[in-house]
Motif scaffolding. Structure first.
Motif, PDB file in Angstrom:
ATOM      1  N   LEU A   1     -23.417  29.399 -24.750  1.00 47.87           N
ATOM      2  CA  LEU A   1     -22.246  28.572 -23.888  1.00 47.87           C
ATOM      3  C   LEU A   1     -22.113  27.612 -22.509  1.00 47.87           C
ATOM      4  CD1 LEU A   1     -18.935  27.703 -25.265  1.00 47.87           C
ATOM      5  CD2 LEU A   1     -18.395  29.038 -24.659  1.00 47.87           C
ATOM      6  N   VAL A   2     -22.529  27.998 -21.674  1.00 50.30           N
ATOM      7  CA  VAL A   2     -22.432  27.920 -20.472  1.00 50.30           C
ATOM      8  C   VAL A   2     -23.624  27.293 -20.398  1.00 50.30           C
ATOM      9  CG1 VAL A   2     -22.431  28.697 -18.090  1.00 50.30           C
ATOM     10  CG2 VAL A   2     -20.880  30.310 -19.121  1.00 50.30           C
ATOM     11  N   GLY A   3     -25.045  27.201 -21.106  1.00 46.36           N
ATOM     12  CA  GLY A   3     -25.696  26.543 -21.054  1.00 46.36           C
ATOM     13  C   GLY A   3     -25.546  25.305 -21.328  1.00 46.36           C
ATOM     14  N   HIS A   4     -25.074  25.252 -22.563  1.00 46.05           N
ATOM     15  CA  HIS A   4     -24.471  24.212 -23.646  1.00 46.05           C
ATOM     16  C   HIS A   4     -23.371  23.409 -22.657  1.00 46.05           C
ATOM     17  CE1 HIS A   4     -25.870  25.609 -26.975  1.00 46.05           C
ATOM     18  NE2 HIS A   4     -26.276  24.236 -27.080  1.00 46.05           N
ATOM     19  N   ILE A   5     -22.732  23.476 -21.620  1.00 51.24           N
ATOM     20  CA  ILE A   5     -21.525  23.324 -21.036  1.00 51.24           C
ATOM     21  C   ILE A   5     -22.476  22.524 -19.409  1.00 51.24           C
ATOM     22  CG2 ILE A   5     -19.521  23.242 -19.173  1.00 51.24           C
ATOM     23  CD1 ILE A   5     -18.734  25.132 -21.301  1.00 51.24           C
ATOM     24  N   LEU A   6     -23.137  23.271 -19.667  1.00 54.22           N
ATOM     25  CA  LEU A   6     -23.667  23.015 -18.018  1.00 54.22           C
ATOM     26  C   LEU A   6     -24.763  21.377 -18.190  1.00 54.22           C
ATOM     27  CD1 LEU A   6     -23.881  26.013 -16.210  1.00 54.22           C
ATOM     28  CD2 LEU A   6     -22.988  24.608 -15.220  1.00 54.22           C
ATOM     29  N   PHE A   7     -25.515  21.794 -19.280  1.00 52.07           N
ATOM     30  CA  PHE A   7     -27.049  20.639 -19.542  1.00 52.07           C
ATOM     31  C   PHE A   7     -25.396  19.050 -20.693  1.00 52.07           C
ATOM     32  CE2 PHE A   7     -30.846  22.393 -20.088  1.00 52.07           C
ATOM     33  CZ  PHE A   7     -30.546  23.387 -19.025  1.00 52.07           C
ATOM     34  N   LEU A   8     -24.389  19.592 -20.969  1.00 56.14           N
ATOM     35  CA  LEU A   8     -23.903  18.281 -21.242  1.00 56.14           C
ATOM     36  C   LEU A   8     -23.861  17.532 -20.053  1.00 56.14           C
ATOM     37  CD1 LEU A   8     -22.774  17.486 -24.130  1.00 56.14           C
ATOM     38  CD2 LEU A   8     -20.276  18.239 -23.302  1.00 56.14           C
ATOM     39  N   PRO A   9     -23.608  17.462 -19.191  1.00 61.98           N
ATOM     40  CA  PRO A   9     -23.528  16.103 -18.326  1.00 61.98           C
ATOM     41  C   PRO A   9     -25.239  15.106 -17.959  1.00 61.98           C
ATOM     42  CG  PRO A   9     -21.784  17.525 -17.174  1.00 61.98           C
ATOM     43  CD  PRO A   9     -22.963  18.407 -18.594  1.00 61.98           C
ATOM     44  N   LEU A  10     -26.173  15.833 -18.418  1.00 64.85           N
ATOM     45  CA  LEU A  10     -27.074  15.478 -17.986  1.00 64.85           C
ATOM     46  C   LEU A  10     -27.850  15.080 -19.451  1.00 64.85           C
ATOM     47  CD1 LEU A  10     -28.281  19.203 -15.684  1.00 64.85           C
ATOM     48  CD2 LEU A  10     -27.328  16.592 -14.930  1.00 64.85           C
ATOM     49  N   LEU A  11     -26.912  14.943 -20.497  1.00 70.84           N
ATOM     50  CA  LEU A  11     -27.417  14.808 -21.790  1.00 70.84           C
ATOM     51  C   LEU A  11     -29.064  16.050 -22.375  1.00 70.84           C
ATOM     52  CD1 LEU A  11     -27.233  11.054 -21.764  1.00 70.84           C
ATOM     53  CD2 LEU A  11     -24.834  12.927 -22.692  1.00 70.84           C
ATOM     54  N   TYR A  12     -28.860  16.743 -22.075  1.00 69.18           N
ATOM     55  CA  TYR A  12     -29.785  17.942 -22.893  1.00 69.18           C
ATOM     56  C   TYR A  12     -29.678  18.887 -23.768  1.00 69.18           C
ATOM     57  CZ  TYR A  12     -34.468  17.789 -19.635  1.00 69.18           C
ATOM     58  OH  TYR A  12     -35.947  17.446 -19.712  1.00 69.18           O
ATOM     59  N   PRO A  13     -30.327  18.627 -24.461  1.00 66.64           N
ATOM     60  CA  PRO A  13     -30.120  20.255 -25.309  1.00 66.64           C
ATOM     61  C   PRO A  13     -30.307  21.021 -25.429  1.00 66.64           C
ATOM     62  CG  PRO A  13     -31.553  17.839 -26.570  1.00 66.64           C
ATOM     63  CD  PRO A  13     -31.593  17.636 -25.215  1.00 66.64           C
ATOM     64  N   PHE A  14     -29.507  22.096 -25.166  1.00 64.56           N
ATOM     65  CA  PHE A  14     -30.299  22.801 -24.579  1.00 64.56           C
ATOM     66  C   PHE A  14     -30.861  24.008 -25.261  1.00 64.56           C
ATOM     67  CE2 PHE A  14     -29.224  28.007 -24.322  1.00 64.56           C
ATOM     68  CZ  PHE A  14     -29.483  28.366 -22.958  1.00 64.56           C
ATOM     69  N   HIS A  15     -30.766  23.820 -26.747  1.00 61.51           N
ATOM     70  CA  HIS A  15     -32.048  25.064 -27.101  1.00 61.51           C
ATOM     71  C   HIS A  15     -33.121  24.474 -27.436  1.00 61.51           C
ATOM     72  CE1 HIS A  15     -29.499  28.819 -28.144  1.00 61.51           C
ATOM     73  NE2 HIS A  15     -28.592  27.754 -28.930  1.00 61.51           N
ATOM     74  N   SER A  16     -33.482  23.660 -27.284  1.00 64.22           N
ATOM     75  CA  SER A  16     -34.711  22.636 -27.603  1.00 64.22           C
ATOM     76  C   SER A  16     -35.112  22.489 -26.352  1.00 64.22           C
ATOM     77  CB  SER A  16     -35.076  21.684 -27.922  1.00 64.22           C
ATOM     78  OG  SER A  16     -33.844  20.387 -26.751  1.00 64.22           O
TER      79      SER A  16
ATOM     80  N   GLN B   1     -32.012  25.173 -36.537  1.00 58.35           N
ATOM     81  CA  GLN B   1     -31.190  24.794 -36.834  1.00 58.35           C
ATOM     82  C   GLN B   1     -30.647  24.743 -34.972  1.00 58.35           C
ATOM     83  OE1 GLN B   1     -29.475  24.074 -39.538  1.00 58.35           O
ATOM     84  NE2 GLN B   1     -31.810  24.025 -39.991  1.00 58.35           N
ATOM     85  N   GLN B   2     -31.124  25.686 -34.561  1.00 58.04           N
ATOM     86  CA  GLN B   2     -30.205  25.948 -32.790  1.00 58.04           C
ATOM     87  C   GLN B   2     -30.517  24.761 -32.970  1.00 58.04           C
ATOM     88  OE1 GLN B   2     -32.972  29.592 -31.649  1.00 58.04           O
ATOM     89  NE2 GLN B   2     -30.802  30.543 -31.923  1.00 58.04           N
ATOM     90  N   VAL B   3     -32.103  23.782 -32.015  1.00 52.95           N
ATOM     91  CA  VAL B   3     -31.765  22.692 -31.563  1.00 52.95           C
ATOM     92  C   VAL B   3     -31.474  21.855 -32.068  1.00 52.95           C
ATOM     93  CG1 VAL B   3     -34.057  20.604 -31.427  1.00 52.95           C
ATOM     94  CG2 VAL B   3     -34.627  23.558 -31.204  1.00 52.95           C
ATOM     95  N   LYS B   4     -31.420  21.523 -33.210  1.00 57.73           N
ATOM     96  CA  LYS B   4     -30.283  20.695 -34.118  1.00 57.73           C
ATOM     97  C   LYS B   4     -28.656  20.656 -33.924  1.00 57.73           C
ATOM     98  CE  LYS B   4     -30.954  20.054 -38.454  1.00 57.73           C
ATOM     99  NZ  LYS B   4     -31.249  19.320 -39.505  1.00 57.73           N
ATOM    100  N   VAL B   5     -28.403  22.039 -33.380  1.00 54.37           N
ATOM    101  CA  VAL B   5     -26.311  22.521 -32.442  1.00 54.37           C
ATOM    102  C   VAL B   5     -26.874  21.945 -31.545  1.00 54.37           C
ATOM    103  CG1 VAL B   5     -25.136  23.769 -32.155  1.00 54.37           C
ATOM    104  CG2 VAL B   5     -26.001  24.274 -33.997  1.00 54.37           C
TER     105      VAL B   5
END
Length: 353
Positions: free
Chosen positions: A103-118, A190-194
Motif C-alpha cells: 500500500l505504501v509503495g503504491h502511494i509513494l510511487f504514484l506521483p512518479l507514475l511508477y507501477p510498484f509491482h513491476s 496480476q500484481q503488475v496489472k493492478v
C-alpha cells in the motif's frame, strides 16, 4: 566455475584473495539490529519526505520565475525520497506486513507514475544478477558486436544514454519495461496489472485536474520539471552505483554472487542535502549485500563492511570528474579492461575497413 577477480578488479588497495567469499560470510558479521525494522524511523522518514516535497511545491508556487530552477531541483530531489521509501517497501524492509509495504509503495510511487509491482519484480531480478553480463537489467554495457548490430540510429541513441545524456536513461527504462504486464507470468502478471492500472487511473484523474486548475504552464511547472529532476537522480544513482572503470561485469559462467555484490557496487558521496532528502540510497554496498536492510541502517552496515572488507569496497565522490569518466569511457563491455569507449570501438572499426 569459481570466479577469480584480479586486484585491479577490486581496486589498487586490494591485498587479499576473496574469490571464495560467500554472502553469508559477510552477513555473519552484521549484528542482528541492522536488519530490524523500526516503525518509528520508517514513518518518520515518510513524514519528512512529505514535508520536504510540500515545501518544494510551496516554493514553486510562490517563487518568481528566476528562482523556479532552484525549487525544481529541490522538489525533484525530495520526490526521489518518495522513491527510496517505496524502494524499501519493494524489498519488504519498510514494514513487517506485506500489505502495508504494498500500500505504501503504491502511494509513494504514484506521483512518479511508477507501477510498484513491476518495478519491484524487475528490481529484485537486478539484485539477483548484479553485474552479470546479459542478465543484469540496470545499465549493463553492451558487447561491441551487439552495439555494432544496432544500426546508425540505434547506435546514436545508445551513445546519448551512455554519454552526457545519461540523466534521461531512467525515463526510457521506466517507459519500456514497467507497463507491459505480458512479460510477467502467473501471480506476478496480476500484481503488475493492478499496479499499472493504479498509475493509469491516477494519471487519468490527476492530469485533467491539473490542466483545469493550473493550465499547461502549471503542469510543466508543478509536475514535469520536478519529475525530470527526480529522473536525473534516478538515472545518476543507478549508473554511478554500478558503472566506473574499475567495476567488472562478468559472463554468467564466471559470475560470483558475493564478490559481484561487494565489488560491483559503488558507494558514492553526494552533497549532504541530497543524501538527507534521498534517505542515504547512495550508501549502496550494504543494500546489495542484503536488500532487507532498512535505509536508515545502511550507514551502520557500510561501516561494518569497510572494517572487514575495506580493500574491496569502492568509494567515490560525486563530481564532474566522475561523471566525465562514466560519460566518456564506460560504454561497451571489454573482458580485459571492463569497458571500451565508443572512440576506441569506432577507431578499431576504421582500421578494419
Amino acid at each position: 566455475m569459481t570466479a577469480v577477480y584480479s586486484k585491479e578488479a577490486f581496486g589498487k588497495n586490494t591485498t587479499s584473495e576473496i574469490s571464495d567469499l560467500r554472502l553469508k560470510d559477510i552477513l555473519q558479521k552484521m549484528p542482528r539490529e541492522i536488519f530490524i525494522r523500526n516503525p518509528r524511523k520508517a514513518w518518520t522518514s515518510v513524514i519528512l519526505s512529505i514535508l520536504m516535497v510540500g515545501l518544494g511545491y510551496f516554493g514553486i508556487a510562490i517563487s518568481p520565475w528566476y528562482l523556479l530552477p532552484l525549487f525544481w531541483v529541490f522538489t525533484g530531489t525530495a520526490l526521489t525520497g518518495f522513491f527510496v521509501l517505496g524502494h524499501d517497501c519493494g524489498h519488504r524492509s519498510f514494514a513487517k506486513r506485506k500489505w502495508v509495504n504494498n500500500l505504501v509503495g503504491h502511494i509513494l510511487f504514484l506521483p512518479l507514475l511508477y507501477p510498484f509491482h513491476s518495478w519491484r519484480i524487475l528490481h529484485n531480478y537486478h539484485h539477483a544478477h548484479t553485474n552479470k553480463l546479459e542478465h543484469d537489467n540496470a545499465w549493463q554495457p553492451l558487447k561491441p558486436e551487439i552495439y555494432g548490430s544496432l544500426g546508425g540510429f540505434g547506435q546514436w541513441i545508445y551513445r546519448q544514454v551512455r554519454g552526457w545524456f545519461w540523466w534521461v536513461g531512467s525515463i526510457g527504462h521506466w517507459a519500456l519495461l514497467h507497463f507491459d504486464w505480458r512479460q510477467f507470468q502467473g501471480k506476478e502478471r496480476q500484481q503488475v496489472k493492478v499496479s499499472v492500472l493504479v498509475v493509469l487511473a491516477g494519471a487519468a484523474i490527476g492530469f485533467p485536474a491539473l490542466f483545469a486548475t493550473v493550465g499547461v504552464w502549471g503542469v510543466i511547472k508543478f509536475w514535469l520539471m520536478p519529475w525530470l529532476g527526480y529522473h536525473f537522480w534516478m538515472s545518476t544513482f543507478t549508473i554511478v552505483h554500478h558503472t566506473t572503470l574499475d567495476v567488472p561485469f562478468t559472463a554468467p559462467e564466471e559470475w560470483h554472487e558475493a564478490t559481484a555484490q561487494l565489488a560491483g557496487t559503488v558507494h558514492c558521496d553526494y552533497p549532504r542535502w541530497v543524501e538527507f532528502l534521498c534517505h542515504d540510497i547512495n550508501v549502496h554496498v550494504p543494500h546489495h549485500i542484503a536488500s532487507c536492510i532498512p535505509s536508515y541502517n545502511l550507514r551502520a552496515a557500510h561501516q561494518i563492511i569497510k572494517e572487514n572488507w575495506g580493500d574491496a569496497v569502492k568509494e567515490r565522490r560525486f563530481s564532474l570528474a566522475l561523471m566525465k569518466e562514466i560519460a566518456q569511457e564506460c560504454h561497451l563491455y571489454d573482458e580485459n579492461s571492463n569497458y571500451q569507449s565508443f572512440k576506441t570501438y569506432h577507431a578499431k572499426q576504421s582500421i578494419k575497413l
